[in-house]
Write a protein that holds these residues in place. Sequence first.
Motif, PDB file in Angstrom:
ATOM      1  N   ARG A   1      21.671  33.135  54.278  1.00  9.17           N
ATOM      2  CA  ARG A   1      21.752  34.038  55.426  1.00  9.17           C
ATOM      3  C   ARG A   1      21.466  33.313  56.741  1.00  9.17           C
ATOM      4  N   GLY A   2      20.342  32.646  56.842  1.00  7.46           N
ATOM      5  CA  GLY A   2      19.962  31.974  58.078  1.00  7.46           C
ATOM      6  C   GLY A   2      20.137  30.472  58.030  1.00  7.46           C
ATOM      7  N   ALA A   3      20.962  29.990  57.091  1.00  7.87           N
ATOM      8  CA  ALA A   3      21.182  28.546  56.974  1.00  7.87           C
ATOM      9  C   ALA A   3      21.924  28.010  58.187  1.00  7.87           C
ATOM     10  N   GLN A   4      21.718  26.727  58.476  1.00  7.36           N
ATOM     11  CA  GLN A   4      22.453  26.051  59.541  1.00  7.36           C
ATOM     12  C   GLN A   4      23.363  24.994  58.928  1.00  7.36           C
ATOM     13  N   LEU A   5      24.586  24.938  59.431  1.00  6.36           N
ATOM     14  CA  LEU A   5      25.620  24.089  58.847  1.00  6.36           C
ATOM     15  C   LEU A   5      26.209  23.176  59.906  1.00  6.36           C
ATOM     16  N   PHE A   6      26.275  21.878  59.587  1.00  7.38           N
ATOM     17  CA  PHE A   6      26.972  20.900  60.423  1.00  7.38           C
ATOM     18  C   PHE A   6      28.118  20.302  59.606  1.00  7.38           C
ATOM     19  N   GLN A   7      29.238  20.057  60.263  1.00  7.22           N
ATOM     20  CA  GLN A   7      30.419  19.511  59.601  1.00  7.22           C
ATOM     21  C   GLN A   7      30.861  18.227  60.293  1.00  7.22           C
ATOM     22  N   GLY A   8      31.503  17.357  59.517  1.00  3.63           N
ATOM     23  CA  GLY A   8      31.974  16.101  60.085  1.00  3.63           C
ATOM     24  C   GLY A   8      33.134  16.262  61.047  1.00  3.63           C
ATOM     25  N   GLY A   9      33.932  17.324  60.858  1.00  2.00           N
ATOM     26  CA  GLY A   9      35.078  17.549  61.734  1.00  2.00           C
ATOM     27  C   GLY A   9      36.369  17.018  61.146  1.00  2.00           C
ATOM     28  N   ALA A  10      37.478  17.321  61.837  1.00  2.00           N
ATOM     29  CA  ALA A  10      38.807  16.998  61.320  1.00  2.00           C
ATOM     30  C   ALA A  10      38.983  15.514  61.065  1.00  2.00           C
TER      31      ALA A  10
ATOM     32  N   ALA B   1      15.262  18.155  64.612  1.00  2.00           N
ATOM     33  CA  ALA B   1      15.358  16.725  64.927  1.00  2.00           C
ATOM     34  C   ALA B   1      16.575  16.102  64.257  1.00  2.00           C
ATOM     35  N   PHE B   2      16.808  16.454  62.997  1.00  2.00           N
ATOM     36  CA  PHE B   2      17.948  15.880  62.277  1.00  2.00           C
ATOM     37  C   PHE B   2      19.270  16.343  62.870  1.00  2.00           C
ATOM     38  N   PHE B   3      19.400  17.631  63.124  1.00  2.00           N
ATOM     39  CA  PHE B   3      20.662  18.140  63.655  1.00  2.00           C
ATOM     40  C   PHE B   3      20.894  17.677  65.090  1.00  2.00           C
ATOM     41  N   MET B   4      19.823  17.531  65.876  1.00  2.00           N
ATOM     42  CA  MET B   4      19.982  16.990  67.223  1.00  2.00           C
ATOM     43  C   MET B   4      20.493  15.554  67.157  1.00  2.00           C
ATOM     44  N   TRP B   5      19.944  14.801  66.212  1.00  2.00           N
ATOM     45  CA  TRP B   5      20.373  13.411  66.032  1.00  2.00           C
ATOM     46  C   TRP B   5      21.836  13.351  65.594  1.00  2.00           C
ATOM     47  N   LEU B   6      22.235  14.216  64.639  1.00  2.00           N
ATOM     48  CA  LEU B   6      23.633  14.244  64.197  1.00  2.00           C
ATOM     49  C   LEU B   6      24.571  14.536  65.371  1.00  2.00           C
ATOM     50  N   LYS B   7      24.181  15.504  66.184  1.00  2.00           N
ATOM     51  CA  LYS B   7      25.035  15.916  67.304  1.00  2.00           C
ATOM     52  C   LYS B   7      25.130  14.822  68.363  1.00  2.00           C
ATOM     53  N   GLU B   8      23.988  14.225  68.724  1.00  2.00           N
ATOM     54  CA  GLU B   8      23.985  13.266  69.814  1.00  2.00           C
ATOM     55  C   GLU B   8      24.532  11.909  69.413  1.00  2.00           C
ATOM     56  N   THR B   9      24.541  11.608  68.113  1.00  2.00           N
ATOM     57  CA  THR B   9      25.211  10.386  67.652  1.00  2.00           C
ATOM     58  C   THR B   9      26.681  10.623  67.378  1.00  2.00           C
ATOM     59  N   ARG B  10      27.123  11.883  67.537  1.00  2.00           N
ATOM     60  CA  ARG B  10      28.511  12.287  67.356  1.00  2.00           C
ATOM     61  C   ARG B  10      29.025  12.037  65.935  1.00  2.00           C
ATOM     62  N   LYS B  11      28.096  12.135  64.995  1.00  2.00           N
ATOM     63  CA  LYS B  11      28.476  12.010  63.589  1.00  2.00           C
ATOM     64  C   LYS B  11      28.958  13.344  63.030  1.00  2.00           C
ATOM     65  N   ALA B  12      28.402  14.437  63.546  1.00  2.00           N
ATOM     66  CA  ALA B  12      28.759  15.758  63.057  1.00  2.00           C
ATOM     67  C   ALA B  12      28.524  16.770  64.161  1.00  2.00           C
ATOM     68  N   GLN B  13      29.069  17.953  63.974  1.00  2.22           N
ATOM     69  CA  GLN B  13      28.939  19.015  64.949  1.00  2.22           C
ATOM     70  C   GLN B  13      28.575  20.305  64.236  1.00  2.22           C
ATOM     71  N   GLU B  14      27.970  21.231  64.960  1.00  3.92           N
ATOM     72  CA  GLU B  14      27.631  22.509  64.338  1.00  3.92           C
ATOM     73  C   GLU B  14      28.908  23.234  63.942  1.00  3.92           C
ATOM     74  N   ALA B  15      28.908  23.743  62.726  1.00  5.35           N
ATOM     75  CA  ALA B  15      30.129  24.353  62.184  1.00  5.35           C
ATOM     76  C   ALA B  15      30.423  25.706  62.845  1.00  5.35           C
TER      77      ALA B  15
END
Length: 459
Positions: free
Chosen positions: A221-230, A445-459
């Motif tokens: 229900r309250g999970a957060q998901l990041f995806q690598g993208g196309a 911290a992990f999701f901020m790092w993923l986003k700012e390193t441009r490895k993944a984005q919030e789905a």
Amino acid sequence: MLELKTVTPILGGGPVARSAELPSVDIIRVPTVRGHLRFWWRALYGHAYVAGGSEALALRERELWGGMGRAGNASDGDAARAWRSQVELRVTEVRPAGADTGKIDLGAPHAYALWPARNGKQEADVPRWKPGLRFKLEVTAPEGDAMAQVRNAVRAWILFGGYGSRPRRGCGSVCLEPSAPDITQWLPASADRASLRRLFGDVPLFSPELAEHPCDLPLLRGAQLFQGGASTRQRDGEKAWLAALGWLREFRQGTQPVSSGDAELLGVARSPGQGKRAGRSNWPEADKLRRFARASRQSRSAGNAYPQVHAPRPQHSATPAWPRAGFGLPIVFHFQQKRREGGDYQPKEPDDVQLQWQRQVGGQWEQMDRLASPLIVKALPLADGRFEPIALWLERGTPNGGHVVMTQFKDAVPLTRVPFARAFRAQDDQPLFKSLQRADNLRDAFFMWLKETRKAQEA
């Protein structure tokens, strides 16, 4: 009837843990599959029973999936009775792709997930099933709401889970055969939230705003998901898995400045090493453990167990804080005792220690079992036959009354005990891994790092 295929190695899943031989029968076991499906059913529907307490959820689960009930009086009625499962599972036509009996190289990308299968240098590692194992799964349940819930549980298992052990690190991931006629009913076109929500109907998914007071139960229900993208989608599911696994490995152990984003702002998790020898971690745990641990069982006093070259750095204070506990417990720490130039360090580094968790029971601190990671990194299968790397952080609160504590020689060290709510960062810390300074918890911290390193984005 679903025709399924594994895309990553299977570790475990048999009747005997860490068996030196892979099973020749019941390679894909119905009890193991059933256990996975029950977990994902709870993750999908458990939120509806949170207000009523764990007993209401347990009763509904037994009604659908079966169970022995609990001890009680006859007046307890349904809460105490045993239930026969309404869900029947059948596994047929299992065709393995072969066994992997080789030694696991810790330098290989997949070792970050498979390292629990390692044994000593002179012993064979625990064997694994290679990707490409095929089998058929038949699921039957009463038509109506029960069947709809069971189908969703199977769908969630295929998308977010796996078979055997270490599925949260992407092991044992399964996908539908591309020839499946109704594949779009099971798999999304993309790993974004909108595509996934369409598959599950009115089940609330990936809505952190609904999780104001998380409970101990892992939920979608309250999970957060990041995806690598196309740009990260590919036909090779194993490569997509290694990409997602690499995100976590680099966040925890990376030594190279990021190729994108602000390198100075993000920092690195570990200083570069020499040859095969790892450099010093920039996470605070090792520095703090040195302040509390003993060099050996015979040491008379605890604390200050370190050679001067590895003295705790002042940015990591003596206040206990264990941020990596957010990735699951226990965590074992093994300190290098040999100098690069040869010989042992003097004074010695600490003997092995663990981070575990405890809670008070009857006025006494009681050691608790393992705490699974809320983070899943894996390759999510898509309807077009490709795979996309994802990172999924399940909604889950910290254990009620739980504390993280250092243990050594099987004894807890009381001075290291800290509530989960304060375990991420001490107020007087200035973490050397800069990404830990800019968030209030490990997930952010992990999701901020993923986003700012441009490895993944919030789905």
